[in-house]
Enzyme design. Sequence first.
Site, PDB file in Angstrom:
ATOM      1  CB  SER B  58      -0.905   0.016   1.226  1.00 18.55           C
ATOM      2  OG  SER B  58      -0.112   0.175   2.392  1.00 18.55           O
ATOM      3  N   GLY B  60       0.764   5.574   1.148  1.00 19.17           N
ATOM      4  CA  GLY B  60       0.048   6.634   1.843  1.00 19.17           C
ATOM      5  C   GLY B  60       0.856   7.908   1.720  1.00 19.17           C
ATOM      6  CB  VAL B  65       3.597  -0.678   3.355  1.00 17.47           C
ATOM      7  CG1 VAL B  65       3.914  -1.905   4.207  1.00 17.47           C
ATOM      8  CG2 VAL B  65       3.393   0.536   4.257  1.00 17.47           C
ATOM      9  CG  ASP B 183      -4.359   8.097  12.441  1.00 19.37           C
ATOM     10  OD1 ASP B 183      -5.574   8.352  12.312  1.00 19.37           O
ATOM     11  OD2 ASP B 183      -3.601   7.919  11.478  1.00 19.37           O
TER      12      ASP B 183
END
Lengths: 314, 458
Positions: B58, B60, B65, B183
């Site tokens: 993924s 962000g 990652v 978070d």
Amino acid sequence: MAASFWESTQRRFWIFSKEQLAELREKLEDDEHNLVQMFPLPEWRHLSIYFNQQMNRLGKRLSMRQQAIATAQLYIKRFYTKVEIRRTNPYLVIATALYLACKMEECPQHIRLVVTEARSLWPDLLSVDVSRLGECEFFLISEMNSQLIIHQPYRTLASLQADFSLSQDEVNLSWSVINDHYMTDLPLLYPPHIIALTAILLSLVLRVTPSAGNPGANMAAASAALAHVQAGRGLASGQTTPGGAPDKDKRQEDRVGKVQRFAAFLAESNVDIEAMVDCTQELISFYECHEQYNDKATRDQINRFVKARGLDKA
Amino acid sequence: MSLTNPPSGASAPSGARTQGLKRSVQAAFDDPNDRGIGKGYQTKVRIIDKYKIIGFISSGTYGRVYKAIGRQGQTGEFAIKKFKPDKEGEQIQYTGISQSAVREMALCSELSNPNVIRLVEIILEDKCIFMVFEYAEHDLLQIIHHHTQNPRHHIPPATVKSIMFQLLNGCQYLHANWVLHRDLKPANIMVTSTGQVKIGDLGLARLFHKPLHSLYSGDKVVVTIWYRAPELLLGSRHYTPAIDMWAIGCIFAELLSLRPIFKGEEAKMDSKKTVPFQRNQMQKIVDIMGLPTKERWPYLTSMHEYSALGTLQAPMMAHHHHGGGGHHRNSHAAATAASTSHLEKWYYSTIGAHSSTSAPSSSTSLASLGAEGYKLLAGLLEYDPEKRLTAQQALQHPFFSTGDKVSNNCFEGLKTSYPQRRVSQDDNDIRTSSLPGTKRSGLPDDSLVRPVKRVKEG
């Protein structure tokens, strides 16, 4: 972990015995035999005094808090247990350690500001830009294995302040002893609570005998107090009367009482008294060594290898 | 370092290797042992010598990652988080490591708990930061998503219970160590193939023990909006571990209903960089929880955005009670109705039971979570942060001691298994790839289309 010193990386990886520390440094020097021969340096504590001054100068320009400066001091100590000092530009390492410590202590400074201030503070010794400081940050973090959270004695002092009903003067004095210990090897040798307790003891003893001008004598009194604690552990304590004969002065009696209460606390506790004795002796020895400190000679020796090796240039 | 990868680029034709060659040529002119003096930082361990990248997971705002396995006999699989380097034009530059990366590196190096993702090592190489973590096959977002599919089916109650217990346990560990996560959301809660829950992504986490500055001054906005606690929405400057507990309450609700309980729309920051009042999000909370009152939340009136509360609508359900038209004749009754919580109604209709007095149901039905489930949820979604359950209190909650024993494998007894994390093959070069974009700012990176950015199809 972050809150518990006992599980922290500081205790697990960054507290050494004196022998280990000596070995580490010896190994660094052995590996750089030629450099060491060519560029002799003053003893460690004198280097630390000089670094401390330089850090405080830059720290002041960046309006840094003492706690963040202290964190940077420990970063530098750790770094130089792994890297031979003559391979570095100490001014760059100082600036980088301060920059990193600001981030860790949650009072971040912009890298450009740190670069600007470092340049104007050491114009002939450090040509630094953002990229060079950023690169040095990688070195620092890498050598410290990303173990950046530092447990400091200031916190212990703040939490014990009320327990021992310390006066503001005593707190201030303890605080400055803690400041001073960053110029010794003590932060690499003992846990922060030992340092804080030693600092409190010294502040109490120094206040008991205000007339004695010689810090060494006061330190000796502190050692004596600890020796009593050590001898009397498990027995009824309170017999410790360091600092000579009791004074008639009421405040003086209060203070002696405080010392006794503190000694009683130590006797009851599991605190490593031997460590406190050693801390006290290290501090005595540091204050003596401080008398021998020659600022110019130290600066010249450092600047000599920085210049000769071209470490000042990018 | 490694015998398989000679450090010089002599035999390597690719562009990346050419760069390596340039570096090594330059290094030959310098004393390679000099440190931190601009002659080229060289890592002691190279990421590609030690790990074999088997796919991309993924990306962000922070970076990307990758999934990896060890090349040097390390057991297990790994997730390697590569922080995006800063670029000036095409050239990657050292620009100073972002504070969130420094925090995450430092905190992860200290943390050690079965319910917090484990850091294996950090490698600093080529101006990039690589954080190597243990690999987790699933995360809560993916698990929740799976249950919304063909056909929609609820998460078994024993799984919900185990997930909640492990999540609270990890959170309790963080809080006991003075770490605020800040978070928590389903995408950040990892689950291993053996059903262990692991709190991940500590990129916004920080220590809250006597900070030199108030926690507010650093990052003005924290926590993805759907999971953001009411005190943050109302502009509190003194927030506490309770913000994580609110988020856990939201996650609990989402495990039950398979959709975010307070799915508001984020108001964007205006050009003056002032933080707007998140009216829509606060309204979503009020719709279910009723309007907060100073009787239940004494500090309410000192909230920065207290005045904005008056502009919110009373919950829909309250409107029904009093009829849509005409003025309220009894303003006291209206105020009471407006502040009435409808969470209990929400809970029982979600778990498919009609009231707290329903007969005990089968252990595979959500209804088996019973009244204690409601009490735990209400304790976590308490308006007043001081009254909200702490992680420690929540772990002691009867919810976990009634019914079946809580397993530390949240998949225990499940007949089905969850799909594996999707890993794409089109971007396996951890050394060269990087996405354009900005580094993480103070703003949370989540958006209303969150599942999209997480998986890049191969």
